[in-house]
Design a protein around this motif. Structure first.
Motif, mmCIF file in Angstrom:
data_model
loop_
_atom_site.group_PDB
_atom_site.id
_atom_site.type_symbol
_atom_site.label_atom_id
_atom_site.label_comp_id
_atom_site.label_asym_id
_atom_site.label_seq_id
_atom_site.Cartn_x
_atom_site.Cartn_y
_atom_site.Cartn_z
ATOM 1 N N UNK A 1 0.829 -1.207 0.000
ATOM 2 C CA UNK A 1 0.000 0.000 0.000
ATOM 3 C C UNK A 1 0.865 1.259 0.000
ATOM 4 N N UNK A 2 2.156 1.097 0.336
ATOM 5 C CA UNK A 2 3.085 2.224 0.283
ATOM 6 C C UNK A 2 3.684 2.410 -1.106
ATOM 7 N N UNK A 3 3.395 1.465 -1.998
ATOM 8 C CA UNK A 3 3.981 1.476 -3.336
ATOM 9 C C UNK A 3 5.028 0.388 -3.471
ATOM 10 N N UNK A 4 5.091 -0.227 -4.643
ATOM 11 C CA UNK A 4 6.051 -1.299 -4.867
ATOM 12 C C UNK A 4 5.529 -2.634 -4.381
ATOM 13 N N UNK A 5 6.460 -3.536 -4.088
ATOM 14 C CA UNK A 5 6.118 -4.892 -3.703
ATOM 15 C C UNK A 5 6.950 -5.879 -4.488
ATOM 16 N N UNK A 6 6.417 -7.075 -4.706
ATOM 17 C CA UNK A 6 7.163 -8.058 -5.481
ATOM 18 C C UNK A 6 6.225 -9.079 -6.116
ATOM 19 N N UNK A 7 6.760 -9.706 -7.168
ATOM 20 C CA UNK A 7 6.100 -10.755 -7.930
ATOM 21 C C UNK A 7 7.002 -11.978 -7.876
ATOM 22 N N UNK A 8 6.411 -13.187 -7.876
ATOM 23 C CA UNK A 8 7.278 -14.364 -7.841
ATOM 24 C C UNK A 8 6.679 -15.522 -8.622
ATOM 25 N N UNK A 9 7.594 -16.376 -9.118
ATOM 26 C CA UNK A 9 7.261 -17.648 -9.762
ATOM 27 C C UNK A 9 7.902 -18.754 -8.936
ATOM 28 N N UNK A 10 7.142 -19.785 -8.597
ATOM 29 C CA UNK A 10 7.681 -20.870 -7.787
ATOM 30 C C UNK A 10 7.115 -20.845 -6.380
ATOM 31 N N UNK A 11 7.639 -21.740 -5.513
ATOM 32 C CA UNK A 11 6.975 -21.942 -4.227
ATOM 33 C C UNK A 11 7.910 -21.979 -3.033
ATOM 34 N N UNK A 12 9.127 -21.423 -3.145
ATOM 35 C CA UNK A 12 10.034 -21.550 -2.001
ATOM 36 C C UNK A 12 10.117 -20.289 -1.152
ATOM 37 N N UNK A 13 9.291 -19.283 -1.416
ATOM 38 C CA UNK A 13 9.395 -18.041 -0.637
ATOM 39 C C UNK A 13 8.250 -17.884 0.357
ATOM 40 N N UNK A 14 7.361 -18.867 0.458
ATOM 41 C CA UNK A 14 6.278 -18.747 1.421
ATOM 42 C C UNK A 14 6.053 -20.084 2.118
ATOM 43 N N UNK A 15 5.495 -19.986 3.309
ATOM 44 C CA UNK A 15 5.135 -21.173 4.081
ATOM 45 C C UNK A 15 3.655 -21.446 3.838
ATOM 46 N N UNK A 16 3.296 -22.527 3.153
ATOM 47 C CA UNK A 16 1.891 -22.759 2.809
ATOM 48 C C UNK A 16 0.978 -22.913 4.019
ATOM 49 N N UNK A 17 1.561 -23.281 5.180
ATOM 50 C CA UNK A 17 0.751 -23.437 6.387
ATOM 51 C C UNK A 17 0.252 -22.092 6.916
ATOM 52 N N UNK A 18 0.863 -21.011 6.478
ATOM 53 C CA UNK A 18 0.508 -19.683 7.000
ATOM 54 C C UNK A 18 -0.467 -18.945 6.095
ATOM 55 N N UNK A 19 -0.923 -19.616 5.036
ATOM 56 C CA UNK A 19 -1.886 -19.005 4.122
ATOM 57 C C UNK A 19 -3.252 -19.648 4.279
ATOM 58 N N UNK A 20 -4.289 -18.862 4.014
ATOM 59 C CA UNK A 20 -5.640 -19.415 3.879
ATOM 60 C C UNK A 20 -5.806 -19.859 2.436
ATOM 61 N N UNK A 21 -6.378 -21.053 2.217
ATOM 62 C CA UNK A 21 -6.468 -21.631 0.879
ATOM 63 C C UNK A 21 -7.922 -21.949 0.523
ATOM 64 N N UNK A 22 -8.228 -21.784 -0.738
ATOM 65 C CA UNK A 22 -9.535 -22.175 -1.257
ATOM 66 C C UNK A 22 -9.345 -22.731 -2.665
ATOM 67 N N UNK A 23 -10.132 -23.703 -3.104
ATOM 68 C CA UNK A 23 -9.956 -24.279 -4.441
ATOM 69 C C UNK A 23 -10.268 -23.269 -5.547
ATOM 70 N N UNK A 24 -9.565 -23.398 -6.657
ATOM 71 C CA UNK A 24 -9.935 -22.640 -7.854
ATOM 72 C C UNK A 24 -11.228 -23.218 -8.425
#
Length: 431
Positions: free
Chosen positions: A230-253
């Motif tokens: 919200x301050x501007x900027x951020x990041x984009x990523x491809x792949x799955x090694x930068x986040x812990x999946x247990x810490x996200x809320x998930x829902x099916x596509x």
């Protein structure tokens, strides 16, 4: 590549997204929706025991307001040159405005892309994946012509080429994959507010999207995500090694509209209470700066907000055309901190399997902006006025300060509140 080579065989590729702050289109028209039972029966993290593979992380620039867009810098070609691209989860094809020569190009931050001579032939699987018609004929077998159309009426017409994309993996290894992109030699900027860009970075689910190509070359998992600050900027990523999946809320596509990143149907809440709006069909789209609700949802939300503001020192600012609905206070507001006490949070609840729910929270910062006149404006727009009918779009404003992950391998969308100002290098402490 000479002008005579570029024979135009028009390919219509519809997209939910825009070349500018989105005025979304009627791509859902005449679609009969059927609610289906989610495929996830357990949280996605508990179903995954494999070790994450390296990722690619790219810093973002821009903001929702006043810029009206985020962009990523990619180096492309031999020798590699920088280009500003609009990251778009609502479309598949990556393209650059290019000198082939250019018949109609808009203003660009960098010199026009000089295409390689590595043309993608018409019978190439990536070309065929773009053509929805099974009767597609190759008038020129040596090349793949395309035309993409966006929701605001913008378009790009050109030919597919392959070129080098120098990138770095999170394990430190440099890579130089040869990827397919569009050389766009005829652009229409569309009806939305224009912002200069070299092209679009297609992040959709199709075979020609960048994440699909990187995955098919064995470089990363078929996962893409973003974190808009919200301050501007951020990041984009491809792949799955930068986040812990247990810490996200998930829902099916959703399986009902497989071409876009949709969690399917959600229920809308205001200040923790049900609005009575259920089964709202929702799509996540980074190509849209703002969020769009259908006419009924928009009317209910604005009514609830106006009711909350009754007796408060805010009045509608009809002379502020920044967004359709703005309010002024006794004095100009300097930041959203000044108005938090007057507004209540929103939330969308989606099924995450069995009887559990995944809640996408929208605090005041996720749907309000402060205009240049010092007024507070609603960053939720009436999608029915721009042809969305009963569909609802979660745009950049509502995804700020969240990591949003689109896991194409597990067909799931995940999110978590995150510090998007810090670009991660690995999954350790990334949220």
């Amino acid at each position: 590549m000479g002008k005579g080579v570029l024979m135009i065989l028009v390919l219509m590729v519809s997209s939910i997204s825009c070349l500018a702050p989105c005025s979304a289109s009627s791509f859902f028209k005449d679609k009969l929706w059927e609610r289906r039972r989610p495929t996830l029966s357990v949280p996605i993290a508990s179903a995954s025991s494999s070790i994450a593979s390296p990722s690619i992380v790219l810093p973002l620039q821009g903001n929702v307001f006043p810029n009206g867009f985020y962009n990523v810098t990619l180096f492309i070609g031999q020798p590699p040159k920088p280009y500003f691209l609009d990251p778009d989860t609502g479309s598949d094809l990556t393209w650059l405005q290019c000198d082939a020569p250019c018949q109609q190009c808009t203003e660009t931050p960098h010199p026009l892309y000089q295409p390689s001579n590595d043309l993608v032939p018409c019978k190439d699987p990536l070309c065929m994946s773009l053509h929805s018609s099974i009767d597609h004929r190759c008038e020129n077998p040596d090349q793949c012509d395309y035309e993409v159309e966006y929701a605001d009426g913008g378009s790009s017409l050109g030919v597919l080429v392959r070129d080098i994309f120098p990138l770095n993996l999170t394990n430190g290894d440099p890579i130089r994959p040869r990827l397919t992109l569009g050389c766009g030699y005829d652009q229409n900027p569309g009806s939305s507010s224009y912002h200069p860009m070299d092209g679009v970075l297609g992040l959709g689910k199709g075979a020609v999207s960048i994440v699909s190509q990187l995955h098919n070359q064995g470089i990363v998992r078929n996962v893409v995500g973003h974190c808009f600050s919200s301050k501007g900027g951020g990041y984009l990523f491809f792949g799955d090694d930068i986040y812990d999946p247990y810490r996200l809320a998930w829902t099916p596509m959703s399986r009902d509209y497989p071409k876009h990143y949709s969690p399917g149907f959600g229920d809308l809440f205001f200040n923790g209470r049900s609005t009575g709006l259920r089964n709202l069909f929702v799509v996540f789209d980074s190509g849209s700066s703002y969020t769009y609700f259908n006419a009924q949802a928009y009317q209910i939300i604005t009514s609830l907000l106006n009711r909350e503001l009754t007796g408060k020192p805010l009045r509608e600012a009809k002379d502020d055309d920044t967004l359709p609905l703005c309010w002024r206070g006794r004095n100009p507001f300097k930041s959203l901190r000044d108005v938090r006490k007057y507004f209540k949070p929103l939330a969308l609840s989606f099924s995450s399997g069995r009887r559990s729910k995944a809640v996408f929270e929208m605090p005041t910062e996720s749907y309000l902006i402060i205009s240049s006149k010092g007024n507070v404006c609603l960053g939720i727009l009436n999608g029915s006025e721009v042809g969305l009918e009963n569909s609802n779009i979660i745009g950049d404003i509502s995804m700020q300060d969240k990591m949003v992950v689109y896991n194409n391998e597990k067909q799931a969308i995940g999110w978590a509140t995150a510090n998007c100002d810090r670009v991660p290098k690995s999954s350790v402490g990334s949220l």
